[in-house]
Design a protein around this motif. Structure first.
Motif, mmCIF file in Angstrom:
data_model
loop_
_atom_site.group_PDB
_atom_site.id
_atom_site.type_symbol
_atom_site.label_atom_id
_atom_site.label_comp_id
_atom_site.label_asym_id
_atom_site.label_seq_id
_atom_site.Cartn_x
_atom_site.Cartn_y
_atom_site.Cartn_z
ATOM 1 N N GLU A 63 -49.520 48.812 22.869
ATOM 2 C CA GLU A 63 -49.100 50.212 22.888
ATOM 3 C C GLU A 63 -49.920 50.996 21.867
ATOM 4 O O GLU A 63 -49.921 50.683 20.683
ATOM 5 N N GLY A 64 -50.599 52.026 22.310
ATOM 6 C CA GLY A 64 -51.358 52.840 21.386
ATOM 7 C C GLY A 64 -50.499 53.837 20.646
ATOM 8 O O GLY A 64 -50.887 54.366 19.603
ATOM 9 N N ASP A 65 -49.312 54.079 21.169
ATOM 10 C CA ASP A 65 -48.418 55.080 20.580
ATOM 11 C C ASP A 65 -47.004 54.533 20.666
ATOM 12 O O ASP A 65 -46.588 53.988 21.693
ATOM 13 N N ASN A 66 -46.256 54.632 19.572
ATOM 14 C CA ASN A 66 -44.869 54.181 19.569
ATOM 15 C C ASN A 66 -44.097 54.987 18.539
ATOM 16 O O ASN A 66 -44.666 55.841 17.838
ATOM 17 N N LEU A 67 -42.810 54.707 18.402
ATOM 18 C CA LEU A 67 -41.985 55.506 17.498
ATOM 19 C C LEU A 67 -42.389 55.330 16.040
ATOM 20 O O LEU A 67 -42.234 56.260 15.239
ATOM 21 N N VAL A 68 -42.920 54.180 15.687
ATOM 22 C CA VAL A 68 -43.355 53.959 14.306
ATOM 23 C C VAL A 68 -44.567 54.833 13.989
ATOM 24 O O VAL A 68 -44.597 55.539 12.973
ATOM 25 N N ARG A 74 -45.796 62.303 11.922
ATOM 26 C CA ARG A 74 -44.998 63.508 11.650
ATOM 27 C C ARG A 74 -44.629 63.620 10.173
ATOM 28 O O ARG A 74 -44.511 64.723 9.639
ATOM 29 N N PHE A 75 -44.468 62.472 9.510
ATOM 30 C CA PHE A 75 -44.258 62.521 8.057
ATOM 31 C C PHE A 75 -45.479 63.126 7.381
ATOM 32 O O PHE A 75 -45.352 63.995 6.509
ATOM 33 N N SER A 102 -35.634 53.057 17.407
ATOM 34 C CA SER A 102 -35.112 54.106 16.532
ATOM 35 C C SER A 102 -34.979 53.607 15.102
ATOM 36 O O SER A 102 -35.303 54.321 14.140
ATOM 37 N N ALA A 103 -34.510 52.369 14.942
ATOM 38 C CA ALA A 103 -34.376 51.784 13.606
ATOM 39 C C ALA A 103 -35.743 51.615 12.960
ATOM 40 O O ALA A 103 -35.907 51.839 11.750
ATOM 41 N N ASP A 104 -36.744 51.228 13.755
ATOM 42 C CA ASP A 104 -38.103 51.077 13.225
ATOM 43 C C ASP A 104 -38.652 52.417 12.748
ATOM 44 O O ASP A 104 -39.286 52.509 11.690
ATOM 45 N N ALA A 105 -38.437 53.467 13.545
ATOM 46 C CA ALA A 105 -38.900 54.804 13.158
ATOM 47 C C ALA A 105 -38.219 55.263 11.875
ATOM 48 O O ALA A 105 -38.863 55.809 10.966
ATOM 49 N N ALA A 106 -36.907 55.037 11.783
ATOM 50 C CA ALA A 106 -36.158 55.439 10.589
ATOM 51 C C ALA A 106 -36.622 54.660 9.365
ATOM 52 O O ALA A 106 -36.753 55.216 8.268
ATOM 53 N N ALA A 107 -36.878 53.358 9.543
ATOM 54 C CA ALA A 107 -37.366 52.552 8.420
ATOM 55 C C ALA A 107 -38.732 53.043 7.960
ATOM 56 O O ALA A 107 -39.030 53.036 6.760
ATOM 57 N N THR A 108 -39.565 53.478 8.904
ATOM 58 C CA THR A 108 -40.869 54.046 8.555
ATOM 59 C C THR A 108 -40.694 55.289 7.691
ATOM 60 O O THR A 108 -41.371 55.452 6.656
ATOM 61 N N LEU A 109 -39.785 56.150 8.100
ATOM 62 C CA LEU A 109 -39.541 57.378 7.323
ATOM 63 C C LEU A 109 -38.995 57.063 5.940
ATOM 64 O O LEU A 109 -39.397 57.686 4.945
ATOM 65 N N GLY A 131 -36.311 64.890 15.942
ATOM 66 C CA GLY A 131 -37.364 65.126 16.925
ATOM 67 C C GLY A 131 -37.896 63.859 17.559
ATOM 68 O O GLY A 131 -38.473 63.896 18.649
ATOM 69 N N LEU A 132 -37.673 62.717 16.903
ATOM 70 C CA LEU A 132 -38.167 61.448 17.432
ATOM 71 C C LEU A 132 -37.220 60.823 18.444
ATOM 72 O O LEU A 132 -37.654 60.071 19.325
#
Length: 268
Positions: A63-68, A74-75, A102-109, A131-132
């Motif tokens: 995947e070239g693009d994902n929530l992470v 965006r950060f 969603s948890a991965d994106a939140a952990a990234t933030l 927004g994610l």
């Protein structure tokens, strides 16, 4: 480098109240989180980099693009901070109703906020999360909360930390959009004073799509010491809460014969 646990999200109850004109659904849900999850490491780098390993890495490979990566981009747009190298160790099944992406994106933030001295309650951070995806704000909050609207309007409530939990996934991916599409449109009422006495309105359509979900729920409900057995989110992961760790361990042994993915953990 900072390491964050992207803890699995549970919907202890999930009431679908109405379809909205914007295509989403009006929800009332009780979010909770467990100790177990993906592991995410973030470090400053000369150029953006993303690597994924772990038992469920193959489902996201290529995947070239994902929530992470979206969360990181965006950060940077909002707070700056330059490029980062991100390593995700994927332990949670994909498309499984426990908020893995969603948890991965939140952990990234959270990790990026820690690296760049951004307060975790900064409204801009929650705006990025919203927004994610609908579950990302709850995962960013990371504690027991009632969610309304799409799930993004959060009210923290007392949880049940330490409660033993058994997560079980039968190895089928269920489309969230398809489950919502098959919801019958009947408003069965709001969350009550005890949300644990509620229900998951998406269980019925999910069981039509993947009947094995019913098998999982029946197997969990039949175990000794169960206080609640329910599907999480739009499925297919189901969970059971137990009176004590011994009962949870016995249940894990009891369902092992089915060959399903399962994990013993606790609520935080």
């Amino acid at each position: 480098m900072l390491t964050e646990i992207a803890r699995a999200k549970l919907n202890l109850a999930l009431h679908v109240r109405a379809r909205r004109p914007d295509g989403y659904h009006e929800l009332e849900t009780l979010f909770a989180f467990v100790e177990y999850g993906d592991v995410l490491c973030v470090a400053p780098a000369e150029a953006p980099a993303f690597q994924i390993t772990g038992p469920f890495a193959a489902a996201l490979a290529g995947e070239g693009d994902n929530l992470v990566t979206r969360a990181a981009a965006r950060f940077a747009e909002t707070f700056g901070g330059g490029a980062h190298a991100i390593h995700l160790e994927k332990h949670l099944p994909v498309a499984s109703g426990i908020g893995g992406g969603s948890a991965d994106a939140a952990a990234t933030l959270r990790a990026l906020a820690g690296l760049h001295d951004v307060a975790l309650d900064d409204p801009r951070l929650f705006a990025i999360a919203d927004g994610l995806g609908s579950d990302v704000p709850a995962c960013l909050l990371g504690g027991t909360a009632i969610g309304k609207g799409r799930g993004e309007r959060l009210e923290p409530v007392a949880g049940m930390p330490g409660t033993p939990v058994l997560l079980v996934n039968p190895g089928v991916a269920v489309s969230t959009a398809e489950v919502f599409r098959r919801w019958d449109g009947v408003d069965r009422g709001p969350l009550g004073a005890d949300p644990l006495a509620g229900r998951n309105d998406l269980e019925a359509p999910a069981r039509v799509i993947a009947p094995v979900i019913g098998d999982v729920l029946e197997a969990l409900a039949a175990q000794d010491g169960v206080t609640l057995a329910r599907m999480s989110g739009s499925g297919a992961t189901c969970f059971a809460l137990f009176e004590d760790a011994k009962a949870c361990a016995a249940a894990a042994a009891g369902v092992a014969r089915f060959g399903w993915w399962s994990v013993e953990t606790t609520l935080i």
